[in-house]
Design a protein around this motif. Structure first.
Motif, PDB file in Angstrom:
ATOM      1  N   PHE A  57      11.168 -22.004 -16.073  1.00  0.00           N
ATOM      2  CA  PHE A  57      12.107 -22.158 -14.913  1.00  0.00           C
ATOM      3  C   PHE A  57      11.856 -20.841 -13.897  1.00  0.00           C
ATOM      4  O   PHE A  57      11.839 -20.952 -12.887  1.00  0.00           O
ATOM      5  CB  PHE A  57      13.569 -22.153 -15.492  1.00  0.00           C
ATOM      6  CG  PHE A  57      14.095 -23.470 -15.410  1.00  0.00           C
ATOM      7  CD1 PHE A  57      13.747 -24.237 -16.449  1.00  0.00           C
ATOM      8  CD2 PHE A  57      15.012 -23.926 -14.652  1.00  0.00           C
ATOM      9  CE1 PHE A  57      14.268 -25.764 -16.613  1.00  0.00           C
ATOM     10  CE2 PHE A  57      15.683 -25.284 -14.649  1.00  0.00           C
ATOM     11  CZ  PHE A  57      15.078 -26.253 -15.598  1.00  0.00           C
ATOM     12  N   LEU A  58      11.537 -19.939 -14.432  1.00  0.00           N
ATOM     13  CA  LEU A  58      11.392 -18.601 -14.149  1.00  0.00           C
ATOM     14  C   LEU A  58      10.037 -18.387 -13.338  1.00  0.00           C
ATOM     15  O   LEU A  58      10.021 -18.075 -12.217  1.00  0.00           O
ATOM     16  CB  LEU A  58      11.796 -17.234 -15.202  1.00  0.00           C
ATOM     17  CG  LEU A  58      12.802 -17.090 -15.422  1.00  0.00           C
ATOM     18  CD1 LEU A  58      12.928 -16.264 -16.839  1.00  0.00           C
ATOM     19  CD2 LEU A  58      13.750 -16.274 -14.279  1.00  0.00           C
ATOM     20  N   ALA A  59       9.093 -18.874 -13.930  1.00  0.00           N
ATOM     21  CA  ALA A  59       7.682 -18.907 -13.266  1.00  0.00           C
ATOM     22  C   ALA A  59       7.621 -19.739 -12.108  1.00  0.00           C
ATOM     23  O   ALA A  59       7.247 -19.185 -11.022  1.00  0.00           O
ATOM     24  CB  ALA A  59       6.470 -19.395 -14.202  1.00  0.00           C
ATOM     25  N   ALA A  60       8.254 -20.803 -12.064  1.00  0.00           N
ATOM     26  CA  ALA A  60       8.289 -21.702 -10.948  1.00  0.00           C
ATOM     27  C   ALA A  60       9.038 -21.045  -9.710  1.00  0.00           C
ATOM     28  O   ALA A  60       8.842 -21.200  -8.648  1.00  0.00           O
ATOM     29  CB  ALA A  60       8.668 -23.060 -11.403  1.00  0.00           C
ATOM     30  N   HIS A  61      10.199 -20.609 -10.213  1.00  0.00           N
ATOM     31  CA  HIS A  61      11.026 -20.049  -9.264  1.00  0.00           C
ATOM     32  C   HIS A  61      10.646 -18.665  -8.652  1.00  0.00           C
ATOM     33  O   HIS A  61      10.866 -18.571  -7.586  1.00  0.00           O
ATOM     34  CB  HIS A  61      12.381 -19.471  -9.970  1.00  0.00           C
ATOM     35  CG  HIS A  61      13.439 -18.815  -9.339  1.00  0.00           C
ATOM     36  ND1 HIS A  61      14.009 -19.225  -8.190  1.00  0.00           N
ATOM     37  CD2 HIS A  61      13.901 -17.308  -9.376  1.00  0.00           C
ATOM     38  CE1 HIS A  61      14.924 -18.244  -7.755  1.00  0.00           C
ATOM     39  NE2 HIS A  61      14.713 -17.255  -8.457  1.00  0.00           N
ATOM     40  N   LEU A  62      10.118 -17.804  -9.290  1.00  0.00           N
ATOM     41  CA  LEU A  62       9.338 -16.417  -8.860  1.00  0.00           C
ATOM     42  C   LEU A  62       8.070 -16.572  -8.289  1.00  0.00           C
ATOM     43  O   LEU A  62       7.455 -15.657  -7.944  1.00  0.00           O
ATOM     44  CB  LEU A  62       9.409 -15.476 -10.157  1.00  0.00           C
ATOM     45  CG  LEU A  62      11.065 -15.258 -10.640  1.00  0.00           C
ATOM     46  CD1 LEU A  62      10.887 -14.358 -11.835  1.00  0.00           C
ATOM     47  CD2 LEU A  62      11.739 -14.540  -9.665  1.00  0.00           C
ATOM     48  N   GLY A  63       7.336 -17.799  -8.575  1.00  0.00           N
ATOM     49  CA  GLY A  63       6.114 -17.957  -8.013  1.00  0.00           C
ATOM     50  C   GLY A  63       5.159 -17.181  -8.744  1.00  0.00           C
ATOM     51  O   GLY A  63       4.281 -16.352  -8.162  1.00  0.00           O
ATOM     52  N   ILE A  64       5.222 -17.050 -10.134  1.00  0.00           N
ATOM     53  CA  ILE A  64       4.469 -16.078 -10.717  1.00  0.00           C
ATOM     54  C   ILE A  64       3.503 -17.020 -11.883  1.00  0.00           C
ATOM     55  O   ILE A  64       4.193 -17.928 -12.424  1.00  0.00           O
ATOM     56  CB  ILE A  64       5.125 -14.926 -11.285  1.00  0.00           C
ATOM     57  CG1 ILE A  64       4.249 -13.678 -12.141  1.00  0.00           C
ATOM     58  CG2 ILE A  64       6.420 -15.256 -12.105  1.00  0.00           C
ATOM     59  CD1 ILE A  64       5.061 -12.504 -12.404  1.00  0.00           C
ATOM     60  N   HIS A  65       2.588 -16.639 -12.376  1.00  0.00           N
ATOM     61  CA  HIS A  65       1.740 -17.166 -13.468  1.00  0.00           C
ATOM     62  C   HIS A  65       2.831 -17.219 -14.638  1.00  0.00           C
ATOM     63  O   HIS A  65       2.968 -15.888 -14.944  1.00  0.00           O
ATOM     64  CB  HIS A  65       0.347 -16.540 -13.521  1.00  0.00           C
ATOM     65  CG  HIS A  65      -0.602 -17.150 -14.326  1.00  0.00           C
ATOM     66  ND1 HIS A  65      -0.488 -17.649 -15.464  1.00  0.00           N
ATOM     67  CD2 HIS A  65      -1.848 -17.589 -14.072  1.00  0.00           C
ATOM     68  CE1 HIS A  65      -1.567 -18.214 -16.082  1.00  0.00           C
ATOM     69  NE2 HIS A  65      -2.412 -18.314 -15.326  1.00  0.00           N
ATOM     70  N   ILE A  66       2.667 -18.347 -15.727  1.00  0.00           N
ATOM     71  CA  ILE A  66       3.889 -17.921 -16.583  1.00  0.00           C
ATOM     72  C   ILE A  66       3.262 -17.011 -17.641  1.00  0.00           C
ATOM     73  O   ILE A  66       4.060 -16.309 -18.106  1.00  0.00           O
ATOM     74  CB  ILE A  66       4.107 -19.465 -17.222  1.00  0.00           C
ATOM     75  CG1 ILE A  66       5.106 -19.638 -18.116  1.00  0.00           C
ATOM     76  CG2 ILE A  66       2.633 -19.834 -18.216  1.00  0.00           C
ATOM     77  CD1 ILE A  66       5.888 -20.768 -18.432  1.00  0.00           C
ATOM     78  N   MET A  77      18.537 -13.423 -15.447  1.00  0.00           N
ATOM     79  CA  MET A  77      17.005 -13.114 -15.892  1.00  0.00           C
ATOM     80  C   MET A  77      16.201 -12.732 -14.224  1.00  0.00           C
ATOM     81  O   MET A  77      15.462 -11.757 -14.313  1.00  0.00           O
ATOM     82  CB  MET A  77      16.332 -14.053 -16.636  1.00  0.00           C
ATOM     83  CG  MET A  77      16.918 -14.034 -18.069  1.00  0.00           C
ATOM     84  SD  MET A  77      16.060 -15.015 -19.282  1.00  0.00           S
ATOM     85  CE  MET A  77      14.739 -14.191 -19.769  1.00  0.00           C
ATOM     86  N   ALA A  78      16.414 -13.654 -13.453  1.00  0.00           N
ATOM     87  CA  ALA A  78      15.583 -13.995 -12.261  1.00  0.00           C
ATOM     88  C   ALA A  78      16.126 -12.651 -11.415  1.00  0.00           C
ATOM     89  O   ALA A  78      15.406 -12.097 -10.800  1.00  0.00           O
ATOM     90  CB  ALA A  78      15.809 -15.208 -11.707  1.00  0.00           C
ATOM     91  N   VAL A  79      17.496 -12.425 -11.264  1.00  0.00           N
ATOM     92  CA  VAL A  79      17.874 -11.491 -10.460  1.00  0.00           C
ATOM     93  C   VAL A  79      17.485 -10.178 -11.021  1.00  0.00           C
ATOM     94  O   VAL A  79      16.962  -9.325 -10.227  1.00  0.00           O
ATOM     95  CB  VAL A  79      19.427 -11.460 -10.258  1.00  0.00           C
ATOM     96  CG1 VAL A  79      20.122 -10.100  -9.480  1.00  0.00           C
ATOM     97  CG2 VAL A  79      20.024 -12.813  -9.634  1.00  0.00           C
ATOM     98  N   CYS A  80      17.612  -9.999 -11.935  1.00  0.00           N
ATOM     99  CA  CYS A  80      17.137  -8.459 -12.808  1.00  0.00           C
ATOM    100  C   CYS A  80      15.545  -8.399 -12.356  1.00  0.00           C
ATOM    101  O   CYS A  80      15.419  -7.089 -12.106  1.00  0.00           O
ATOM    102  CB  CYS A  80      17.188  -8.620 -14.170  1.00  0.00           C
ATOM    103  SG  CYS A  80      19.188  -8.620 -14.496  1.00  0.00           S
ATOM    104  N   ALA A  81      14.760  -9.252 -12.298  1.00  0.00           N
ATOM    105  CA  ALA A  81      13.324  -9.089 -12.175  1.00  0.00           C
ATOM    106  C   ALA A  81      13.104  -8.606 -10.821  1.00  0.00           C
ATOM    107  O   ALA A  81      12.383  -7.791 -10.552  1.00  0.00           O
ATOM    108  CB  ALA A  81      12.575 -10.314 -12.457  1.00  0.00           C
TER     109      ALA A  81
END
Lengths: 830, 297
Positions: A240-249, A273-277
């Motif tokens: 979920f995070l990789a797709a949301h943040l647009g970053i290679h998993i 976790m996304a907000v913290c990143a």
């Protein structure tokens, strides 16, 4: 009477399982560390330059955000930055939606954008040099709201009068019909038809000792995100995070450590976790720590699914055997689906519960409401359905006048029918429900209680005996997600493990799970100990998740009652692989054949010995050759690494999505509980006078761990049945946001629990074990049943899964109102 | 730490505490056991600028008997009263102390702090109001004593001035032939009760000579159920008389619906609790040893 049950209980006391270690009552390896306060939890981690994040949360359940002003907060000395929903939208993609069609259009961000959809939803976050400063700064953020009409009731939500997600255009998240057999005919031929207007399974949660914790560092030097956290399904979170943040998993590293309980609730911490990143990125890559407060946990972590069952019709033959069920189920998933609508199919793993009926039509709905989003909560989605079935069985039994135990025996799937294929194609691996009932009756002293109950009733006392029979389905076929959304790219189930001899010959095991008290360190060591014929203390097990170990699969984590099957099968596979390599190597070095070798412990520690010559090589010797002395190796052994990863895969097929038919879960542990409950005639307090929990999870790997899980699940269930409920008022204020109001169960409220178990080994796992731990929320069903039994003669049906002294008092007081009598109708046909 | 920042002051004597509070003004508060104040600070519902800590003042925690009364230092912890043999001379006090919240709260919370807080759901006020209780106070202009019934003014409001504190609680030992009981119903151990009842009866043979009945958590302050008392006074305590008194108590209660229970259920609880408390009080008045215990869900 009960002679067989007596011998089962007696036999049980000496049983030690299949191998010398698997099945042994070994104390937990992690006990010493955890009980002495030496556990390492996410909040124990302190990093250089670390900053602290605090969320600003919505006081409204449904409102338009007119403005967010963070300037005063940012002006406070020691505050590094603030972050709002607007900024997040500009940098990210909405989270993946699992649902189909309209539900795909839901835009879910980790912070409110434009609108808030539940009380407690984050609208901004502040980042400061200390946690106190972050708290101070959060108070200075000015948010202007324009309240909108809140939608609190799920049936109200389905009218779409006030819509939460305007882009989806509807509050409905999912709808589908499960229909098998010939429902119409069954109703035509029925001797009895029972109508139940409405049943309701309440919203409750888990209250892990440790709240959610996230530390995130988006490092500008390598553009990687490092997480130290307590998410309990990290392999899911990173997708979920990789797709949301647009970053290679691969750029996301997640580590977890000891975790102080999750019960599923910590699966959905990825928004935080996304907000913290993102906050770390804004703060120049400094690590950000967010430690959830208890109040935040109560209003905004995740709650369990609430479900309403409408217009239920049950067809029965003249003996009370259920021949068909027709019903409409409406699930309330709170403001954002997140892990949902998976719950819309997961219940169907236990479609018919422990019963034999073949004809059924379930029209299943799910909608969003202005409440905290739900997340998987121990017993996830199955317990709601199992409670429904148990209510159906008890209500029909009382209406027709059949004793609830007899009713169950007439409807249970019979022992000789296993493996049993359910109407929707699930395969129940093994089980013996009548035997469990016998054992439970024996342990509780059934005949004595029946006598006492008869005497009590003569005195006008309200004493009830309740039975709950439930299933804990474990090891999902993720292919069931395709029943929800045919485009979902998931199916099967897998788990990885690694087993190696390290350079100095230590046996080290790594697993893709992240235990929260389930004792994986111990059970994994037991499995490897049997493979290598050494003591479990000679085996180091690395628990806690770490993407960098390269052990995990996309389904790794600890959830859904499966470690004993998926996790330990992976460990077993890896250990077997290592053993094979060790044998090849030892045969070469000792100059003998593989079948001449014996694994054991010699004077120089764990070793392999040639039986013919008596020569041996210890683990250090083997590891030495492979790692630092490899000139000794012949080329044909170059593939030996003594570092073996194994991925275990469940033998599933993709279910037929049109007919909703297929095997959805691999193992079915069963629970049979009996409760004796008396309702005080003056205080109306329902007091548990006696309680027994009988569990069958197949071959037991470690008896004290299983017993502990049963006690924990039983306490959780008793709490849910009598004390714990998430209450929202008409405008969506959560009224149970503190422990004083939510009253999680404490030791003072837990009766002495009598524990027993039966063993029907699973043919679906290598060891005969079944996943367990969720326990099917058996006490919720059992206590509802006991209350029903206590109050039926007073004209009361138990139509809600939550009952306390207050609600019982009000039901009894208002029973003349006419509404309650309308709840259930019995139609007798000649 | 969750609270807003504040200045911490440690008082060395009661007099010093009083003068500190006077000097620090309205933004200052006393910190006794902290079992009400600290949760309020944590949630930022209370945001004092200064805290004057009373916990290190010597001689403020004691239980002694003097001229027909028990005397409790204001900083005496609930747990000390729970475990005191002397306090058992008035069984209601033991009932009350042993059932307050959980062990952690009882180890920190104090009798003086509880009275000064005047939480409508607090246990001590309700238990003590059925007895002859005098609150000893100290302010800038010296010491004074106040009858408990005059001390409690309203919810969270006492007769204390801002810079005045409780130093001691004096409870007259009831006469021979008197018995009492305190019962509360709690949904779980750590929480405030949904309702509580305190009863103190004096019997002559079977006849009730005097009765005091108080109800807790069902009004802005502890409520004396005077009609229930009248129903008992001068009568022999038959089941019927007790039932009449309990029904009168139901009428006297003025509860609110909240997460601890609906108003109608709390009234029902009052009936049950008063009835049981009377039954225990009667047995104790006759010299029986009865262990009272709070009721849990």
């Amino acid at each position: 009477m009960f002679a067989e049950a007596q011998s089962i209980v007696a036999e049980d006391e000496k049983k030690h399982g299949s191998g010398p270690w698997v099945g042994a009552a070994l104390p937990r390896k992690e006990e010493d560390r955890l009980l002495r306060g030496r556990g390492k939890f996410a909040d124990d981690i302190k990093l250089r330059e670390m900053l602290y994040l605090r969320f600003v949360r919505s006081p409204y359940a449904h409102a338009r955000i007119v403005s967010v002003d963070t300037s005063a907060a940012e002006a406070l000395p020691g505050v590094v930055c603030a972050i709002t929903g607007k900024e997040i939208v500009a940098q990210t993609q909405p989270f993946i939606q699992i649902g189909p069609d309209q539900a795909q259009k839901i835009r879910d961000f980790p912070m409110a954008v434009g609108k808030v959809l539940y009380q407690g939803e984050p609208v901004a976050a502040v980042v400061a040099e200390s946690s106190s400063l972050a708290d101070d700064a959060a108070e200075l953020v000015q948010v202007e709201y324009e309240p909108l009409e809140p939608v609190v009731e799920v049936e109200q939500a389905l009218t779409d009068r006030s819509i939460l997600h305007e882009e989806a255009g509807t509050n409905r998240v999912w709808n589908g019909v499960w229909e098998y057999g010939d429902v119409e005919r069954a109703f035509k031929e029925a001797a009895y038809v029972v109508d139940i207007d409405r049943l309701h399974f309440h919203r409750f949660s888990s209250t892990p000792l440790e709240n959610n914790v996230v530390i995130a560092e988006w490092n500008p030097k390598d553009d990687r995100i490092y997480y130290w956290c307590n998410n309990s399904f990290p392999a899911f979170a990173i997708q979920f995070l990789a797709a949301h943040l647009g970053i290679h998993i691969d750029k996301i590293r997640v580590q977890t450590f000891d975790i102080g309980g999750s019960f599923g609730i910590k699966i959905t911490s990825y928004p935080q976790m996304a907000v913290c990143a993102l906050a770390s990125k804004k703060a120049g890559g400094r690590p950000i720590k967010w430690v959830e407060t208890r109040s935040e946990h109560m209003v905004s972590s995740a709650h369990g699914n609430e479900r309403t069952f409408r217009n239920t019709r049950v067809a029965l033959d003249k003996n009370g055997v259920i021949t068909a069920i027709d019903s409409r189920h409406i699930d309330d998933c709170g403001a954002y689906p997140r892990y949902e609508p998976l719950g819309c199919v997961i219940w169907s793993q236990v479609f018919c519960g422990v019963y034999r009926f073949k004809n059924a039509r379930i029209d299943f709905w799910q909608a969003v409401t202005n409440k905290c989003p739900v997340g998987p909560n121990r017993g996830y989605s199955r317990m709601q359905h199992l409670w429904f079935l148990e209510r159906v069985v008890d209500i029909c039994a009382h209406e027709i006048g059949i004793a609830p135990d007899t009713m169950r025996l007439r409807n249970y799937i019979r022992p000789e029918e296993f493996p049993y294929t359910t109407p929707n194609g699930c395969v129940y691996d093994s089980g013996n429900y009548p035997k469990m009932l016998e054992v439970a009756k024996y342990l509780i002293g059934w005949d004595d209680w029946k006598k006492k109950q008869a005497e009590a009733r003569k005195e006008g006392r309200m004493l009830g005996i309740g039975i709950g029979t439930t299933l804990d389905s474990g090891t999902n076929n993720f292919g069931q997600s395709q029943i929800i959304n045919p485009y979902a790219p998931f199916s099967g189930n897998s788990q990885g493990a690694n087993c190696k001899l390290d350079i100095y010959g230590e046996v080290v095991v790594a697993v893709g799970s992240c235990p929260q008290g389930q004792g994986h360190e111990t059970t994994a060591a037991q499995v490897v100990a049997d493979v290598l014929n050494i003591h479990p203390d000679l085996i180091t097990v690395r628990t806690g998740f770490d993407t960098e170990r390269n052990v995990h699969t996309g389904m790794s984590g600890t959830y859904a009652s499966q470690f004993a099957v998926s996790g330990l099968s992976a460990v077993h596979g890896a250990a077997q692989k290592l053993k094979t390599e060790m044998k090849r190597l030892a045969a070469f070095i000792l100059g003998t054949k593989e079948d001449d070798l014996e694994f054991g412990v010699g004077q120089q520690g764990p070793e392999i010995k040639a039986k013919s010559s008596g020569k041996s090589i210890n683990y250090w010797g083997l590891a030495n050759i492979v790692n630092v002395n490899s000139a000794v190796l012949p080329p044909e052994l170059y593939d030996v690494t003594l570092n073996c990863r194994y991925v275990w895969r469940a033998p599933f097929k993709v279910p037929d999505t049109k007919t909703k038919y297929g095997s959805l879960t691999l193992t079915y542990a069963s629970q049979l509980h009996i409760a004796i409950v008396e309702v005080d005639r003056e205080t109306f307090v329902p007091k548990i006078l006696d309680y027994v929990a009988v569990d069958d999870c197949g071959t037991v790997i470690n008896p004290p761990i299983v017993e502990g899980q049963v006690y924990g699940a039983t306490a959780h269930g008793i709490g849910a049945a009598l004390m714990e409920t998430c209450v929202y008022d008409a405008v969506g204020n959560m009224l149970t946001s503190t422990f004083s109001d939510y009253t999680p169960i404490t030791s003072m409220n837990i009766p002495k629990i009598k524990y027993g178990h039966t063993t029907t080994p699973s043919p679906h796992s290598y060891s005969g074990a079944k996943g367990m731990g969720e326990g099917g929320a058996a006490p919720v069903h059992t206590i509802s049943a006991a209350l029903q039994d206590a109050l039926f003669s007073q004209g009361i049906f138990i139509d809600d899964s939550f009952n306390n002294a207050d609600s019982i008092f009000r039901s009894l007081k208002h029973r003349e109102g006419g509404q309650l009598a309308q709840l259930v109708k019995l139609e007798k046909r000649s | 730490m969750y609270p807003r920042s504040f200045h911490y002051h440690r008082a060395g004597s009661l007099e010093e505490a009083v003068s500190m509070l006077g000097q620090l003004g309205e933004g200052a508060k006393f910190l006794a056991g902290g079992q009400s104040l600290i949760p309020l600070l944590k949630l930022r519902f209370a945001n004092p600028e200064h805290l004057v800590d009373l916990n290190f003042i010597p001689g403020t925690s004691f239980i002694k008997e003097d001229s027909g009364a028990l005397h409790f230092g204001a900083m005496t912890r609930h747990a000390e009263i729970e475990h005191s043999a002397l306090a058992r001379k008035i069984p209601v006090l033991h009932d009350c102390a042993a059932g307050i919240a959980d062990v952690q709260v009882r180890n920190r919370g104090t009798i003086g702090g509880s009275l000064a807080e005047a939480d409508p759901s607090g246990d001590w006020t309700n238990a003590l109001i059925t007895l002859d209780t005098i609150v000893h106070c100290l302010g800038p202009s010296g010491a004074r004593t106040i009858q408990l019934r005059d001390f409690i003014k309203d919810a969270y409001t006492t007769a204390l001035a801002h810079d005045e504190l409780v130093t001691e609680v004096e409870v007259k030992i009831p006469p021979q032939g008197s018995g009492g009981a305190y019962l509360a119903f709690k949904r779980s151990a750590p929480v405030y009760p949904s309702a509580s009842a305190a009863v103190q009866l004096t019997l002559a043979g079977d006849v009730c000579q005097d009765a005091a009945i108080a109800l807790g958590c069902v009004g802005l302050t502890a409520i004396r159920a005077t009609e229930a008392e009248t129903a008992l006074r001068g009568n022999s305590l038959s089941d019927k008389t007790i039932a009449t008194a309990a029904e009168a108590a139901r009428a006297a209660a003025d509860p609110q619906t909240d997460m601890r229970g609906s108003a109608e259920y709390k009234r029902q609880l009052v009936v049950a609790l008063v009835k049981r408390a009377i039954q225990i009080a009667v047995r104790r008045a006759r010299g029986e040893q009865v262990e009272g215990a709070h009721l849990y869900a």
